[in-house]
Design a protein around this motif. Sequence first.
Motif, PDB file in Angstrom:
ATOM      1  N   VAL A   1       0.841  -1.198   0.000  1.00 56.20           N
ATOM      2  CA  VAL A   1       0.000   0.000   0.000  1.00 56.20           C
ATOM      3  C   VAL A   1       0.873   1.244   0.000  1.00 56.20           C
ATOM      4  N   VAL A   2       0.545   2.187  -0.876  1.00 52.47           N
ATOM      5  CA  VAL A   2       1.152   3.516  -0.851  1.00 52.47           C
ATOM      6  C   VAL A   2       0.065   4.520  -0.501  1.00 52.47           C
ATOM      7  N   TYR A   3       0.301   5.285   0.553  1.00 53.29           N
ATOM      8  CA  TYR A   3      -0.606   6.341   0.982  1.00 53.29           C
ATOM      9  C   TYR A   3      -0.089   7.689   0.476  1.00 53.29           C
ATOM     10  N   VAL A   4      -1.014   8.562   0.063  1.00 55.14           N
ATOM     11  CA  VAL A   4      -0.641   9.882  -0.443  1.00 55.14           C
ATOM     12  C   VAL A   4      -1.535  10.930   0.204  1.00 55.14           C
ATOM     13  N   ASP A   5      -0.927  11.960   0.773  1.00 52.77           N
ATOM     14  CA  ASP A   5      -1.686  13.079   1.337  1.00 52.77           C
ATOM     15  C   ASP A   5      -0.741  14.273   1.428  1.00 52.77           C
ATOM     16  N   ASN A   6      -1.322  15.482   1.487  1.00 52.60           N
ATOM     17  CA  ASN A   6      -0.489  16.684   1.591  1.00 52.60           C
ATOM     18  C   ASN A   6      -0.661  17.391   2.923  1.00 52.60           C
ATOM     19  N   ASP A   7      -1.347  16.755   3.870  1.00 49.99           N
ATOM     20  CA  ASP A   7      -1.617  17.381   5.166  1.00 49.99           C
ATOM     21  C   ASP A   7      -0.451  17.089   6.118  1.00 49.99           C
ATOM     22  N   PRO A   8       0.162  18.122   6.703  1.00 48.25           N
ATOM     23  CA  PRO A   8       1.272  17.866   7.623  1.00 48.25           C
ATOM     24  C   PRO A   8       0.879  17.051   8.843  1.00 48.25           C
ATOM     25  N   ILE A   9      -0.394  17.106   9.239  1.00 46.86           N
ATOM     26  CA  ILE A   9      -0.833  16.273  10.354  1.00 46.86           C
ATOM     27  C   ILE A   9      -0.785  14.802   9.960  1.00 46.86           C
ATOM     28  N   VAL A  10      -1.239  14.491   8.766  1.00 43.88           N
ATOM     29  CA  VAL A  10      -1.196  13.103   8.311  1.00 43.88           C
ATOM     30  C   VAL A  10       0.250  12.630   8.239  1.00 43.88           C
ATOM     31  N   LEU A  11       1.137  13.506   7.760  1.00 47.89           N
ATOM     32  CA  LEU A  11       2.556  13.152   7.723  1.00 47.89           C
ATOM     33  C   LEU A  11       3.072  12.838   9.119  1.00 47.89           C
TER      34      LEU A  11
ATOM     35  N   ARG B   1      -3.991  17.679  -6.231  1.00 51.61           N
ATOM     36  CA  ARG B   1      -4.215  18.448  -7.454  1.00 51.61           C
ATOM     37  C   ARG B   1      -2.948  18.629  -8.280  1.00 51.61           C
ATOM     38  N   ASP B   2      -1.822  18.174  -7.759  1.00 51.93           N
ATOM     39  CA  ASP B   2      -0.557  18.343  -8.479  1.00 51.93           C
ATOM     40  C   ASP B   2       0.289  17.091  -8.272  1.00 51.93           C
ATOM     41  N   LEU B   3      -0.001  16.071  -9.058  1.00 55.10           N
ATOM     42  CA  LEU B   3       0.628  14.769  -8.852  1.00 55.10           C
ATOM     43  C   LEU B   3       1.547  14.387 -10.006  1.00 55.10           C
ATOM     44  N   ALA B   4       2.111  15.402 -10.658  1.00 53.83           N
ATOM     45  CA  ALA B   4       2.928  15.141 -11.845  1.00 53.83           C
ATOM     46  C   ALA B   4       4.091  14.199 -11.550  1.00 53.83           C
ATOM     47  N   ASP B   5       4.675  14.307 -10.359  1.00 58.26           N
ATOM     48  CA  ASP B   5       5.861  13.508 -10.052  1.00 58.26           C
ATOM     49  C   ASP B   5       5.552  12.285  -9.197  1.00 58.26           C
ATOM     50  N   LEU B   6       4.277  12.051  -8.916  1.00 58.21           N
ATOM     51  CA  LEU B   6       3.928  10.974  -7.990  1.00 58.21           C
ATOM     52  C   LEU B   6       4.472   9.627  -8.451  1.00 58.21           C
ATOM     53  N   PHE B   7       4.300   9.314  -9.719  1.00 57.85           N
ATOM     54  CA  PHE B   7       4.660   7.977 -10.183  1.00 57.85           C
ATOM     55  C   PHE B   7       6.161   7.791 -10.371  1.00 57.85           C
ATOM     56  N   GLU B   8       6.914   8.865 -10.194  1.00 51.68           N
ATOM     57  CA  GLU B   8       8.373   8.748 -10.213  1.00 51.68           C
ATOM     58  C   GLU B   8       8.958   8.740  -8.809  1.00 51.68           C
ATOM     59  N   ALA B   9       8.129   8.918  -7.803  1.00 49.90           N
ATOM     60  CA  ALA B   9       8.625   8.953  -6.422  1.00 49.90           C
ATOM     61  C   ALA B   9       9.236   7.601  -6.064  1.00 49.90           C
TER      62      ALA B   9
ATOM     63  N   GLU C   1       9.468   6.166  -3.256  1.00 51.20           N
ATOM     64  CA  GLU C   1       8.636   5.422  -2.304  1.00 51.20           C
ATOM     65  C   GLU C   1       7.580   4.594  -3.034  1.00 51.20           C
ATOM     66  N   LEU C   2       7.047   5.163  -4.127  1.00 50.42           N
ATOM     67  CA  LEU C   2       6.046   4.426  -4.903  1.00 50.42           C
ATOM     68  C   LEU C   2       6.718   3.323  -5.720  1.00 50.42           C
ATOM     69  N   ARG C   3       7.801   3.662  -6.397  1.00 42.53           N
ATOM     70  CA  ARG C   3       8.473   2.689  -7.261  1.00 42.53           C
ATOM     71  C   ARG C   3       9.017   1.500  -6.466  1.00 42.53           C
ATOM     72  N   GLU C   4       9.414   1.751  -5.226  1.00 39.09           N
ATOM     73  CA  GLU C   4       9.967   0.670  -4.404  1.00 39.09           C
ATOM     74  C   GLU C   4       8.880  -0.185  -3.759  1.00 39.09           C
ATOM     75  N   THR C   5       7.642   0.309  -3.771  1.00 40.02           N
ATOM     76  CA  THR C   5       6.551  -0.403  -3.097  1.00 40.02           C
ATOM     77  C   THR C   5       5.619  -1.093  -4.075  1.00 40.02           C
ATOM     78  N   LEU C   6       5.279  -0.427  -5.190  1.00 42.67           N
ATOM     79  CA  LEU C   6       4.331  -0.966  -6.145  1.00 42.67           C
ATOM     80  C   LEU C   6       5.023  -1.350  -7.455  1.00 42.67           C
ATOM     81  N   ASP C   7       4.556  -2.422  -8.050  1.00 42.35           N
ATOM     82  CA  ASP C   7       5.001  -2.849  -9.376  1.00 42.35           C
ATOM     83  C   ASP C   7       3.935  -2.391 -10.368  1.00 42.35           C
ATOM     84  N   LEU C   8       4.236  -1.344 -11.143  1.00 45.56           N
ATOM     85  CA  LEU C   8       3.239  -0.775 -12.042  1.00 45.56           C
ATOM     86  C   LEU C   8       3.023  -1.608 -13.297  1.00 45.56           C
ATOM     87  N   ASP C   9       3.691  -2.733 -13.402  1.00 43.35           N
ATOM     88  CA  ASP C   9       3.379  -3.682 -14.460  1.00 43.35           C
ATOM     89  C   ASP C   9       2.258  -4.629 -14.045  1.00 43.35           C
TER      90      ASP C   9
END
Length: 271
Positions: A102-112, A135-143, A145-153
Amino acid sequence: MPENGWPADRIDTENAHSARIYDYILGGKDYYPADQEAGDAMSREWPALPIHMRANRDWMNRAVRWLAEEAGMRQFLDVGTGIPTSPNLHEIAQAVSPDSRVVYVDNDPIVLTLSQGLLSSTPEGRTAYIEADFRDLADLFEAPELRETLDLDQPVALTVIAIVHFMLDADDAVGVVRRLLEPLPSGSYLAMSIGTAEFAPEEVGRVAREYAARNMPMRLRTIDEAHEFFDGLELVEPGIVQVHKWHPDGTGEQGIRDEDIAMYGAVARKP
């Protein structure tokens, strides 16, 4: 009241915040007086608000369990995570299959700050947290943390829970969701809950005005507008319905009236 040492320069304690209002109404502890005041005011305008919020949470639990059990999903991307509330998404998925990721995504500092509660993975699985704006996830799929956790294939279940009603027309919520789905392979799924005022327009309208008065304007959607998010996808039965009507299993609150729920929920497969 929270005593978590949140960084004062990033946390606005004077103004209510949607995630903290949600936490307060659900009986959590990570909120401030402004959030309590807002939650109480909103509940006075619509006494069913706590029922509605609990029903949305129960729907999320059922949808994730269905994705893990029935669809066989082992990878999840949760965008707009919110304050951790047990059972969290990874706990539900890993209870079905301990190797779920699981990859979680949020921009709230409290959630962080509270994200440690989202990272308690099983040894067989993995979880990660990424701080990013929905609203601005242009770089999300290159992060990394995501690449090391999820296999996008391999298929991924994208979950977007109770967030798009805080996106106005200028934010292009439908376009954002489509851009999130685009990199995911065939066999992936989208699970969404979408705010609506179609069943209690006056009461929900008053709640929306309370949010707007606190600088949290809402964009509530009709059933036709909800369908736009799922164009080109294969809806799982029973399609787009109020959350309490989606695969009820008898574990949630019983006797819920339609007018007590202001959220559509649906799960769909990417062909």
